[in-house]
Design an enzyme around this catalytic site. Structure first.
Site, PDB file in Angstrom:
ATOM      1  N   ASP A   1      36.391  37.164  39.416  1.00 16.13           N
ATOM      2  CA  ASP A   1      37.305  36.126  39.888  1.00 16.13           C
ATOM      3  C   ASP A   1      37.972  35.426  38.707  1.00 16.13           C
ATOM      4  O   ASP A   1      37.288  34.893  37.824  1.00 16.13           O
ATOM      5  CB  ASP A   1      36.526  35.089  40.710  1.00 16.13           C
ATOM      6  CG  ASP A   1      37.412  33.938  41.168  1.00 16.13           C
ATOM      7  OD1 ASP A   1      37.906  34.001  42.305  1.00 16.13           O
ATOM      8  OD2 ASP A   1      37.617  32.982  40.383  1.00 16.13           O
TER       9      ASP A   1
ATOM     10  N   TYR B   1      43.739  30.072  34.406  1.00 21.05           N
ATOM     11  CA  TYR B   1      42.644  30.244  33.441  1.00 21.05           C
ATOM     12  C   TYR B   1      43.132  30.874  32.134  1.00 21.05           C
ATOM     13  O   TYR B   1      42.399  30.892  31.146  1.00 21.05           O
ATOM     14  CB  TYR B   1      41.534  31.116  34.019  1.00 21.05           C
ATOM     15  CG  TYR B   1      40.884  30.604  35.276  1.00 21.05           C
ATOM     16  CD1 TYR B   1      41.129  29.322  35.765  1.00 21.05           C
ATOM     17  CD2 TYR B   1      40.021  31.421  36.003  1.00 21.05           C
ATOM     18  CE1 TYR B   1      40.535  28.881  36.932  1.00 21.05           C
ATOM     19  CE2 TYR B   1      39.416  30.985  37.159  1.00 21.05           C
ATOM     20  CZ  TYR B   1      39.678  29.715  37.633  1.00 21.05           C
ATOM     21  OH  TYR B   1      39.088  29.289  38.797  1.00 21.05           O
TER      22      TYR B   1
ATOM     23  N   LYS C   1      44.434  33.788  41.390  1.00 18.61           N
ATOM     24  CA  LYS C   1      44.947  32.666  42.166  1.00 18.61           C
ATOM     25  C   LYS C   1      46.322  32.240  41.673  1.00 18.61           C
ATOM     26  O   LYS C   1      46.607  32.308  40.475  1.00 18.61           O
ATOM     27  CB  LYS C   1      43.983  31.470  42.067  1.00 18.61           C
ATOM     28  CG  LYS C   1      42.544  31.797  42.398  1.00 18.61           C
ATOM     29  CD  LYS C   1      41.635  30.600  42.213  1.00 18.61           C
ATOM     30  CE  LYS C   1      40.182  31.031  42.186  1.00 18.61           C
ATOM     31  NZ  LYS C   1      39.805  31.666  40.913  1.00 18.61           N
TER      32      LYS C   1
ATOM     33  N   HIS D   1      45.654  28.204  44.894  1.00 17.63           N
ATOM     34  CA  HIS D   1      44.628  27.517  44.128  1.00 17.63           C
ATOM     35  C   HIS D   1      44.261  26.139  44.695  1.00 17.63           C
ATOM     36  O   HIS D   1      43.104  25.724  44.638  1.00 17.63           O
ATOM     37  CB  HIS D   1      45.076  27.380  42.666  1.00 17.63           C
ATOM     38  CG  HIS D   1      43.957  27.390  41.698  1.00 17.63           C
ATOM     39  ND1 HIS D   1      44.008  28.043  40.482  1.00 17.63           N
ATOM     40  CD2 HIS D   1      42.726  26.826  41.728  1.00 17.63           C
ATOM     41  CE1 HIS D   1      42.872  27.870  39.828  1.00 17.63           C
ATOM     42  NE2 HIS D   1      42.081  27.145  40.567  1.00 17.63           N
TER      43      HIS D   1
END
Length: 293
Positions: A47, A52, A77, A110
């Site tokens: 994930d 990120y 996401k 998200h």
């Protein structure tokens, strides 16, 4: 390898591994090897998220592992600054290129952003198109409460496959889990070990760290397991998916070594009972793009 994760059947029939590796706050330098290590240990769900900034390294780690792409369940996401129909489609293409894959297994919005929910709905409609076009196998959301889920379904008619939320023994989200189950939505836990409570705290503080709670440590001692393994087992016994994050090889292996024991109903209930109802992360009702700038 320490075992094989059970799978959870999503509402469109897709099989998702119940236990996976999260890479939130994993630096790009750490991520590729963490992913490769996890996949060699038997993990089959990875994930990540656009926000990120390590999607490329996730893709590199999958290649480095030697595991076939079709055997890995890949989630990413959509970030808030890309909400909107056309911008979602472009952001998806960017994520796919960063990951170096031809399709995604799961694509999540998200945050719900209730203050500008029309854009959330537009993004979800774009995700529906990606699903219809076969570019993603399942779509869902992250950080949605029950009201957000109902609003989204009422506006689109399409039930998310997954809702990924903060969930750990100190914030067990039982009402939300029940509402999601009633809708046919699988609940997946981020920060499943309660780390969100301790990023800036002493990890030994039992008031903040569920892994230090005597109920958890007592059960761990009984089984010869670590507190983290007991908590991950608690997630599985509750029918949840969990994505613990680590970049340390021994911890990655430890977090996956949870398939050779089971908790009793009384032990699950005892861990259920330590819920504080206190959220450690941001409140989904108030989050907007400006909160992370």
């Amino acid at each position: 390898m320490t075992g094989k994760s059970p799978t959870i059947t999503l509402n469109n029939g897709v099989q998702m591994p119940a236990l996976g590796l999260g890479v939130y706050q994993s630096t790009p330098q750490e991520t590729a090897e963490a992913v490769a290590t996890a996949l060699r240990e038997g993990y089959r769900l990875i994930d990540t998220a656009a926000a990120y900034f390590n999607e490329k390294e996730v893709g590199e780690g999958i290649i480095r592992s030697g595991i076939d792409r079709e055997d890995v369940f890949v989630t990413t996401k959509l970030w808030l600054t890309d909400y909107g129909y056309d911008t979602t489609l472009r952001a998806f293409d960017t994520s796919l290129a960063n990951l170096g894959v031809e399709y995604l297994d799961l694509y999540l919005l998200h945050w719900p952003v209730p203050a500008s929910f029309d854009k959330t709905v537009a993004s979800y409609r774009a995700a529906e198109k990606l699903l219809a076009d076969g570019r993603v196998r399942a779509i869902g959301v992250s950080n949605h409460n029950a009201d957000h889920l109902h609003r989204l379904i009422d506006r689109t008619g399409v039930v998310p496959a997954v809702n990924q939320v903060e969930l750990h023994p100190y914030f067990a989200q039982r009402a939300l889990r029940g509402a999601a189950a009633g809708l046919g939505v699988v609940t997946q836990a981020w920060s499943p070990l309660g780390g969100v409570n301790q990023y800036w705290e002493d990890g030994r503080n039992a008031a903040k760290n569920p892994l230090a709670h005597p109920t958890v440590t007592g059960i761990a001692a009984r089984y010869g397991k670590t507190p983290a393994q007991v908590v991950l087992r608690w997630h599985l016994e509750n029918g949840l998916s969990a994505i613990p994050k680590s970049v340390r090889p021994h911890r990655i292996a430890e977090n996956f070594d949870v398939f050779d024991f089971a908790l009793t109903a009384d032990e699950v209930a005892a861990i259920d009972a330590i819920d504080t109802g206190v959220r450690g992360g941001p409140d989904p009702d108030t989050v907007g793009a400006g909160d992370f700038s």
